[in-house]
Design an enzyme around this catalytic site. Sequence first.
Site, PDB file in Angstrom:
ATOM      1  N   ASP A 153       0.809  -1.220   0.000  1.00 24.19           N
ATOM      2  CA  ASP A 153       0.000   0.000   0.000  1.00 24.19           C
ATOM      3  C   ASP A 153       0.843   1.271   0.000  1.00 24.19           C
ATOM      4  OD1 ASP A 153       0.984  -0.451   2.537  1.00 24.19           O
ATOM      5  OD2 ASP A 153      -0.954  -0.575   3.525  1.00 24.19           O
ATOM      6  N   ASN A 181      -7.562  -2.768  14.304  1.00 23.78           N
ATOM      7  CA  ASN A 181      -8.944  -3.127  13.953  1.00 23.78           C
ATOM      8  C   ASN A 181      -8.978  -4.316  12.988  1.00 23.78           C
ATOM      9  OD1 ASN A 181      -8.020  -1.946  11.615  1.00 23.78           O
ATOM     10  ND2 ASN A 181      -9.493  -0.251  11.601  1.00 23.78           N
ATOM     11  N   HIS A 206      -7.149  -4.597  10.231  1.00 17.73           N
ATOM     12  CA  HIS A 206      -6.870  -4.307   8.825  1.00 17.73           C
ATOM     13  C   HIS A 206      -5.541  -4.923   8.382  1.00 17.73           C
ATOM     14  CE1 HIS A 206      -4.843  -0.338  10.094  1.00 17.73           C
ATOM     15  NE2 HIS A 206      -3.953  -0.875   9.305  1.00 17.73           N
ATOM     16  N   GLU A 257      -9.684  -1.945   5.282  1.00 16.18           N
ATOM     17  CA  GLU A 257     -10.340  -1.608   6.544  1.00 16.18           C
ATOM     18  C   GLU A 257     -11.574  -2.486   6.764  1.00 16.18           C
ATOM     19  OE1 GLU A 257      -8.979   0.262   8.649  1.00 16.18           O
ATOM     20  OE2 GLU A 257      -8.184   2.130   7.829  1.00 16.18           O
TER      21      GLU A 257
HETATM   22  C1  GLP Z   1      -0.480   0.460   8.677  1.00 20.59           C
HETATM   23  C2  GLP Z   1      -0.126  -0.354   7.432  1.00 20.59           C
HETATM   24  C3  GLP Z   1      -0.395  -1.844   7.619  1.00 20.59           C
HETATM   25  C4  GLP Z   1       0.170  -2.306   8.952  1.00 20.59           C
HETATM   26  C5  GLP Z   1      -0.483  -1.558  10.083  1.00 20.59           C
HETATM   27  C6  GLP Z   1      -0.031  -2.009  11.459  1.00 20.59           C
HETATM   28  O1  GLP Z   1      -1.794   0.876   8.696  1.00 20.59           O
HETATM   29  N1  GLP Z   1      -0.830   0.091   6.259  1.00 20.59           N
HETATM   30  O2  GLP Z   1       0.171  -2.564   6.542  1.00 20.59           O
HETATM   31  O3  GLP Z   1       0.000  -3.692   9.103  1.00 20.59           O
HETATM   32  O4  GLP Z   1      -0.193  -0.175   9.912  1.00 20.59           O
HETATM   33  O5  GLP Z   1       1.088  -1.285  11.861  1.00 20.59           O
HETATM   34  P1  GLP Z   1       2.025  -1.705  13.062  1.00 20.59           P
HETATM   35  O6  GLP Z   1       2.813  -2.873  12.583  1.00 20.59           O
HETATM   36  O7  GLP Z   1       2.894  -0.505  13.283  1.00 20.59           O
HETATM   37  O8  GLP Z   1       1.159  -2.044  14.224  1.00 20.59           O
END
Ligand code: GLP
Length: 242
Positions: A67, A136, A138, A143
């Site tokens: 992304d 959440n 995702h 989402e």
């Molecule tokens: C962002 C990214 C996701 C990732 C998520 C969790 O929103 N787009 O790909 O998995 O954050 O982040 P973290 O690993 O910092 O908890």
Amino acid sequence: MQVYVAENYTDMSRKAANILSAQVILKPDTVMGLATGSSPVGTYQQLIEWYKKGDLDFAQVRTVNLDEYAGLAPDHSQSYRRFMQENFFDHINIPRENTHVPNGLAPDLEAECRRYNQVIQSLGGIDIQLLGMGHNGHIGFNEPGQAFELETHVVDLTDNTIEANARFFASRDEVPRHAITMGIKSIMQAQRIVMVVSGADKADIVRAAFAGPVVPQVPASILQMHPNFILVGDKDALSKLR
Ligand code: GLP
């Protein structure tokens, strides 16, 4: 699904890096799906260390990232292209042209999504996809509530995600409201999927995603249906999973 229990973040990162490096050794031109966020950073550090020791070669590896924020230039301090350069690509011998991240500045975002789907297709699909997971549930920027059958598409970020990512920006107002993300369908088509998850704050969503029903309200829950899904979590994140 297979679950590996790690002692802590470092141990989780080593275990995930072991899986990815085995893949690169077995198939030097592996197509790796990559993720941003704090969860995979340790995995990248471990892979860099093994590369520097001469144990890994990324010359033929191709990567596709999940992304990118809409509206951020590739060199913006919070863009995912920049994140990948700083946390991984700049430290290994992967040719820049072998690395793919959606272009957040594309004038026509829908056209950019179509182009990105074609990139994945032209590479022959993803051999191994690395994932983190938001609080959440995702994955990428898919989402809660989104259809499982989408490929790369434009999304509106939820308040929950904007809030969670605000710590990286000067203020909440600077967090982009939209992003381009590979869809659940693109992710599910990967041959193998490895998720890294750590910390007690993820324990509830880990339970909902992997011990609960498969529902669009918890996007990661679909991974239960993948024939080759590996969850690598530390003890805290897995503490509510039976
Ligand atoms: C962002 C990214 C996701 C990732 C998520 C969790 O929103 N787009 O790909 O998995 O954050 O982040 P973290 O690993 O910092 O908890």
